[in-house]
Design a protein around this motif. Structure first.
Motif, short mmCIF file in Angstrom:
data_model
loop_
_atom_site.label_atom_id
_atom_site.label_comp_id
_atom_site.label_asym_id
_atom_site.label_seq_id
_atom_site.Cartn_x
_atom_site.Cartn_y
_atom_site.Cartn_z
N LEU A 10 0.82 -1.21 0.00
CA LEU A 10 0.00 0.00 0.00
C LEU A 10 0.86 1.27 0.00
O LEU A 10 0.52 2.25 -0.66
CB LEU A 10 -0.87 -0.03 1.27
CG LEU A 10 -1.92 1.03 1.47
CD1 LEU A 10 -2.99 0.92 0.39
CD2 LEU A 10 -2.57 0.85 2.86
N SER B 208 0.27 4.85 -1.86
CA SER B 208 -0.30 5.97 -1.11
C SER B 208 0.55 6.16 0.14
O SER B 208 0.52 5.33 1.05
CB SER B 208 -1.74 5.65 -0.75
OG SER B 208 -2.24 6.63 0.11
N VAL C 196 -7.74 2.41 -1.11
CA VAL C 196 -7.02 2.96 -2.26
C VAL C 196 -7.50 2.20 -3.48
O VAL C 196 -7.60 0.97 -3.46
CB VAL C 196 -5.49 2.81 -2.09
CG1 VAL C 196 -4.77 3.06 -3.40
CG2 VAL C 196 -4.97 3.77 -1.03
N THR D 54 -6.73 1.60 -7.57
CA THR D 54 -5.83 1.85 -8.71
C THR D 54 -6.52 1.38 -9.98
O THR D 54 -7.24 0.38 -9.99
CB THR D 54 -4.48 1.11 -8.55
OG1 THR D 54 -4.73 -0.29 -8.47
CG2 THR D 54 -3.72 1.57 -7.33
N SER E 143 -7.09 7.83 -3.42
CA SER E 143 -6.92 7.42 -2.02
C SER E 143 -7.93 8.11 -1.11
O SER E 143 -7.63 8.35 0.06
CB SER E 143 -5.49 7.73 -1.55
OG SER E 143 -5.24 9.11 -1.68
N GLU E 144 -9.08 8.41 -1.62
CA GLU E 144 -10.14 9.01 -0.80
C GLU E 144 -11.43 8.28 -1.18
O GLU E 144 -11.79 8.23 -2.37
CB GLU E 144 -10.21 10.51 -1.12
CG GLU E 144 -11.06 11.34 -0.22
CD GLU E 144 -10.53 11.45 1.21
OE1 GLU E 144 -9.32 11.39 1.43
OE2 GLU E 144 -11.37 11.55 2.12
#
Ligand code: GSH
Length: 207
Positions: A42, A46, A53, A55, A62-63
């Motif tokens: 991770l 981030s 997170v 991708t 990451s929100e």
């Protein structure tokens, strides 16, 4: 797409529910990660080392709220997050997220050993949370049809579920029947039941 998560993170839970609701589970690889582990896959993604997170190729989100908005777009559905311009919706969503943040701070403090806990922090969070429960009881009523899986509503639903899991704000259902009926409508949904927090899934790195 990959979603880095811990099973009991309420923020990651919202993203998993939204992905499921949008029929995106086959497009989403779930990657369970430990927290506070400097060797975790991770951290390079981030730096904060928080979940969730998401991708997708080079994109790293990451929100939780942004991840949900991205999943809405991927599914081609109308946004389930509040859009700027609809300020009353933005205000309601901010309140719901602030509530989830307060519940998360409270439960994180309770995962520390008893001698390390801050009585001040516990009192502040309890007061905020209890005040918000009374507020939600005033404004929420059980939905007439199928409950809306908006980001705002999911923040409240998963926060209440976290309180139940950690046995906080005990007996809130009897004191706040309107909120209880509202939460009950969400609890009855299989898509919500599939991701309830469990003791078995507690992350090893709990400090
Ligand atoms: N603002 C973030 C909050 C995410 C967050 O706080 N996640 C917690 C887990 S519930 C976390 O990863 N904390 C890192 C830690 O505890 O070390 C969001 O909405 O996604």
């Amino acid at each position: 797409m990959k979603l880095y998560y811990t099973p009991n993170s309420p923020y990651a839970r919202i993203c998993r529910i939204v992905a499921d609701a949008h029929g995106l589970t086959n497009d989403l690889e779930l990657v369970r990660v430990p927290l506070r582990d400097t060797t975790s896959t991770l951290i390079p993604l981030s730096t904060m080392g928080r979940v969730p997170v998401l991708t997708d190729g080079d994109l790293v989100l990451s929100e939780g709220r942004h991840i949900c908005a991205y999943l809405d777009e991927k599914a081609g559905v109308a946004p389930k997050v509040a859009t700027y311009g609809d300020w009353p919706a933005v205000a309601r969503e901010a309140e719901a997220l602030a509530f989830l943040d307060a519940v998360t701070v409270w439960t994180r403090e309770l995962r520390r050993s008893e001698d390390e806990r801050s009585p001040f922090l516990l009192q502040v969070e309890e007061e905020q949370v209890v005040r918000m429960i009374a507020h939600f009881d005033n404004i929420l009523k059980a939905p007439a049809g199928s409950p809306a899986l908006t980001y705002e509503n999911l923040c409240i639903a998963v926060a209440m579920s976290s309180l139940d899991f950690y046995e906080l704000a005990a007996n809130w259902r009897s004191g706040y029947p309107s909120l209880a009926a509202w939460v009950g409508a969400y609890e009855a949904m299989p898509i919500i039941q599939d991701s309830v927090p469990t003791a078995a899934a507690m992350n090893l790195f709990t400090r």
